[in-house]
Design a protein around this motif. Structure first.
Motif, PDB file in Angstrom:
ATOM      1  N   LEU A 196       1.771  -1.465   3.687  1.00  0.00           N
ATOM      2  CA  LEU A 196       1.044  -2.290   2.717  1.00  0.00           C
ATOM      3  C   LEU A 196       1.138  -1.754   1.290  1.00  0.00           C
ATOM      4  O   LEU A 196       1.385  -2.504   0.347  1.00  0.00           O
ATOM      5  CB  LEU A 196      -0.419  -2.381   3.175  1.00  0.00           C
ATOM      6  N   SER A 197       0.973  -0.437   1.132  1.00  0.00           N
ATOM      7  CA  SER A 197       0.906   0.116  -0.230  1.00  0.00           C
ATOM      8  C   SER A 197       2.227  -0.036  -0.981  1.00  0.00           C
ATOM      9  O   SER A 197       2.260  -0.021  -2.201  1.00  0.00           O
ATOM     10  CB  SER A 197       0.498   1.585  -0.182  1.00  0.00           C
ATOM     11  N   GLU A 198       3.337  -0.169  -0.249  1.00  0.00           N
ATOM     12  CA  GLU A 198       4.653  -0.238  -0.896  1.00  0.00           C
ATOM     13  C   GLU A 198       5.197  -1.671  -0.926  1.00  0.00           C
ATOM     14  O   GLU A 198       6.275  -1.915  -1.462  1.00  0.00           O
ATOM     15  CB  GLU A 198       5.667   0.612  -0.112  1.00  0.00           C
ATOM     16  N   ALA A 199       4.451  -2.618  -0.311  1.00  0.00           N
ATOM     17  CA  ALA A 199       5.009  -3.962  -0.089  1.00  0.00           C
ATOM     18  C   ALA A 199       5.119  -4.778  -1.376  1.00  0.00           C
ATOM     19  O   ALA A 199       4.256  -4.717  -2.234  1.00  0.00           O
ATOM     20  CB  ALA A 199       4.125  -4.713   0.909  1.00  0.00           C
ATOM     21  N   GLU A 200       6.207  -5.526  -1.484  1.00  0.00           N
ATOM     22  CA  GLU A 200       6.389  -6.436  -2.632  1.00  0.00           C
ATOM     23  C   GLU A 200       5.732  -7.781  -2.353  1.00  0.00           C
ATOM     24  O   GLU A 200       5.413  -8.527  -3.266  1.00  0.00           O
ATOM     25  CB  GLU A 200       7.888  -6.662  -2.902  1.00  0.00           C
TER      26      GLU A 200
END
Ligand code: FAD
Length: 319
Positions: A196-200
């Motif tokens: 989630l924290s890296e998702a575009e």
């Protein structure tokens, strides 16, 4: 004197937020007439010399297996040793989950003033003033750091990394790693198909979806688009979804290119974690739902009718 940036990694790969922190550290070094170096902890499979493209001159790598999993006490110890060895005056970290756990410990150990969640480069025209978001991003505060050592944790997605030509020198750093008497052990890793924290792209559901049995359409759309899934706190509190998916003031703070909110009212505490998304799409059957005020695109309708149509349309587009 130099600027030291802590490079966070997951499963051996440098996190996107760490490239932002590296580039930010290089800019701060430029402002203060010094160089930016980096500290990397644990086993890494990515090429660390590539940090040179973000303005880092030297990478100190502690390849101790005890550091392969994040432990805030061990990590703080290692970073403190790197600060002492390099003589760094300014330490930069990402204000992500790990950075939030490490930065206050560093601040206490180094007797350094700290700005958690910086959103722009420091103003060095008169002192050293760093801007950060307050009141869930509704306002900004300018914090003047007056200690000789300074810690800045950078809000993810608040600073666009600048790439340049360059290769960083990678040197092993022999930090003394002593396991503390009380040790935290990671027993299980929880993450979705896309972290989630890296998702575009993020597809998120709220209490309007009535129950966990209806999450199939959220997961299907996320799978089709290669997106991460998220939810409101009400949903996580009801145990419909795991807590690591909850976004907002008391959950994760994200800033994807697309945030797709289905059956979420848009309470201020929810918006606090998602209002830095580039494009927000809201589906809600209540035209008065507060989320519509924050939305770039709004669909007033029943999620159970709208979502299958969107899923069909995406399937057709993908052939
Ligand atoms: P609801 O408020 O129940 O809204 C459901 C929405 O779904 C409504 O707008 C409704 O119109 C719509 N709906 C219903 N049926 C349908 C349908 N069939 N199709 C389409 N739409 C439909 N919340 C967070 O999310 N994150 C946080 O971090 C957070 N932190 C908090 C911290 C504090 C100190 C406090 C006091 C609260 C916090 N909250 C947080 C809770 C927050 O105030 C809201 O209660 C919560 O976000 C509501 O979740 P929801 O929108 O899913 O549910």
């Amino acid at each position: 004197m130099s600027v030291l940036v802590y490079i966070d990694q997951a499963d051996g790969h440098i996190k996107k937020s760490s490239f932002e922190a590296a580039s930010y550290a290089a800019k701060v070094a430029g402002q203060t007439g010094t160089t930016a170096e980096a500290i990397v902890l644990g086993k890494v499979s990515d090429d660390l010399t590539s940090l040179g493209r973000y303005g880092i001159s030297k990478v100190h790598h502690v390849a101790d297996d005890q550091l392969n999993t994040m432990d805030s006490k061990l990590y703080t110890n290692a970073i403190v040793q790197a600060v002492e060895s390099t003589g760094a005056e300014i330490v930069v970290l990402s204000h992500n989950v790990n950075g939030k756990a490490i930065a206050p410990r560093l601040s206490a150990r180094l007797k350094a003033g700290m700005v958690p969640g910086a959103v722009s480069l420091p103003d060095t025209s008169a002192g050293f003033v760093v801007k950060k978001g307050v009141f869930s991003g509704k306002a900004f505060a300018n914090i003047s750091l007056q200690t000789s050592k300074k810690i800045i944790s950078l809000t993810p997605n608040a600073f666009t990394p600048v790439q340049q030509e360059g290769t960083a020198e990678v040197v092993p750093f022999n930090a003394t790693i002593v396991a503390p008497a009380v040790k935290v052990t990671a027993t299980n890793k929880v993450k979705g198909e896309v972290p989630l924290s890296e998702a575009e792209l993020v597809i998120s559901g709220g209490r309007g979806l009535k129950g966990p049995e209806n999450w199939g359409m959220i997961e299907e759309l996320a799978h089709l688009l290669g997106a991460a899934t998220a939810c409101s706190r009400a949903v996580a509190d009801a145990h419909w979804r795991p807590h690591h998916e909850h976004v907002g003031q008391t959950g994760g703070s994200i800033a994807p290119n697309l945030y797709f909110a289905v059956g979420i009212s848009g309470a201020i505490q929810h918006l606090a974690g998602v209002n830095r998304s580039k494009v927000i799409v809201v589906i809600n059957k209540d035209p008065e739902a507060p989320f519509f005020k924050a939305a770039d695109y709004g669909i007033v309708g029943d999620a159970f009718e709208v979502m299958p149509k969107i899923i069909d349309a995406v399937k057709k587009l993908k052939g």
